[in-house]
Write an enzyme that holds these catalytic residues in place. Structure first.
Site, PDB file in Angstrom:
ATOM      1  N   ASN A   1      -3.101   1.866  -2.064  1.00  0.00           N
ATOM      2  CA  ASN A   1      -2.552   0.659  -1.585  1.00  0.00           C
ATOM      3  C   ASN A   1      -3.573  -0.245  -1.179  1.00  0.00           C
ATOM      4  O   ASN A   1      -3.305  -1.508  -1.469  1.00  0.00           O
ATOM      5  CB  ASN A   1      -1.433   0.946  -0.655  1.00  0.00           C
TER       6      ASN A   1
ATOM      7  N   GLY B   1      -5.745   5.961  -0.564  1.00  0.00           N
ATOM      8  CA  GLY B   1      -6.053   4.354  -0.500  1.00  0.00           C
ATOM      9  C   GLY B   1      -5.617   3.775  -1.684  1.00  0.00           C
ATOM     10  O   GLY B   1      -6.312   2.587  -1.910  1.00  0.00           O
TER      11      GLY B   1
ATOM     12  N   LEU C   1      -1.534   8.464   8.405  1.00  0.00           N
ATOM     13  CA  LEU C   1      -0.724   9.499   8.919  1.00  0.00           C
ATOM     14  C   LEU C   1      -0.625   9.577  10.434  1.00  0.00           C
ATOM     15  O   LEU C   1       0.229  10.370  10.919  1.00  0.00           O
ATOM     16  CB  LEU C   1      -0.909  10.724   8.359  1.00  0.00           C
TER      17      LEU C   1
ATOM     18  N   HIS D   1       5.959   1.454   3.825  1.00  0.00           N
ATOM     19  CA  HIS D   1       6.692   2.905   3.639  1.00  0.00           C
ATOM     20  C   HIS D   1       7.509   2.994   2.355  1.00  0.00           C
ATOM     21  O   HIS D   1       7.900   2.241   1.840  1.00  0.00           O
ATOM     22  CB  HIS D   1       7.822   2.845   4.796  1.00  0.00           C
TER      23      HIS D   1
ATOM     24  N   GLU E   1       4.816  -0.411  -4.739  1.00  0.00           N
ATOM     25  CA  GLU E   1       4.010  -0.506  -3.357  1.00  0.00           C
ATOM     26  C   GLU E   1       2.726  -1.484  -3.886  1.00  0.00           C
ATOM     27  O   GLU E   1       2.289  -2.381  -3.152  1.00  0.00           O
ATOM     28  CB  GLU E   1       3.573   0.748  -3.135  1.00  0.00           C
TER      29      GLU E   1
END
Ligand code: GRF
Length: 195
Positions: free
Chosen positions: A16, A14, A90, A109, A179
């Site tokens: 991000n 986690g 996922l 992604h 990201e």
């Protein structure tokens, strides 16, 4: 400025999600993360839980299909969620949720879609494939989610050059760092679009 009530779906650490929460606290985005759903006891649940954000583990294996759907729907409604962010999730979102929240679900992604996406393309597999293909560039993509893995409209992408001697590990590190800013930027873009 439009402020979304965000639900994040995660399966892993986690990082991000953490960056989005922190950027929301700093006021970089007006939106707030209200709910985090994981498909298993992911370590990424600890940070939002420590802040009092509601977290839930909803595992398909332990539930009937209707229970599985109902639990998610009820939580999404309870928190008036109007933006779902997949952050290292996922599993595939149920089609019912995808169609109900169409245009309001995004994913991050770690490669330049439409290349290096699809089933099985996650984690280190992606970076290995990019290096093996001798690509000149890589970088993260934020895209809308539809019923097919990694195929929805692209919202934002950032390119970095792959340097000589790059390994999947070094590439993963570089891409992940980007990201952590690009996901927040994508949310900001959506806020601006709706303001
Ligand atoms: C990221 O590389 C993201 O692009 C992919 O899954 C990874 C999640 O990492 N979808 P984290 O759990 O946010 O650290």
């Amino acid at each position: 400025m439009k402020s979304f009530n965000i639900a994040a779906y995660i399966s892993g650490s986690g990082s991000n999600l953490k960056s989005v929460i922190q950027n929301s606290f700093k006021g970089v985005i007006a939106s707030k993360v209200k709910l985090v759903i994981a498909d298993k006891h992911a370590s990424g649940l600890d940070y939002p839980a420590s802040l009092g954000i509601e977290t839930a583990v909803i595992s398909r294996a332990e539930l009937t299909r209707s229970e599985f759907l109902k639990m998610q729907s009820e939580l999404l409604k309870k928190h008036k969620i109007d933006l779902i962010i997949l952050a290292g999730f996922l599993k595939k979102l149920p089609d019912e949720i995808v169609s109900e929240y169409k245009g309001r679900i995004i994913n991050i992604h770690p490669a330049l879609l439409p290349k290096f996406g699809g089933k099985g393309m996650h984690g280190m597999n992606v970076h290995k494939a990019v290096i093996e293909a001798k690509e000149e560039f890589s970088g993260p993509t934020v895209h809308f989610v539809d019923e097919i893995y990694d195929s929805g409209e692209i919202l934002l992408q950032r390119k970095i050059r792959i340097t000589a001697g790059e390994t999947p590990e070094s590439l993963q590190k570089k891409v992940l760092e980007i990201e952590h800013t690009i996901y927040t930027e994508a949310i900001k873009l959506l806020e601006e679009k709706e303001s």
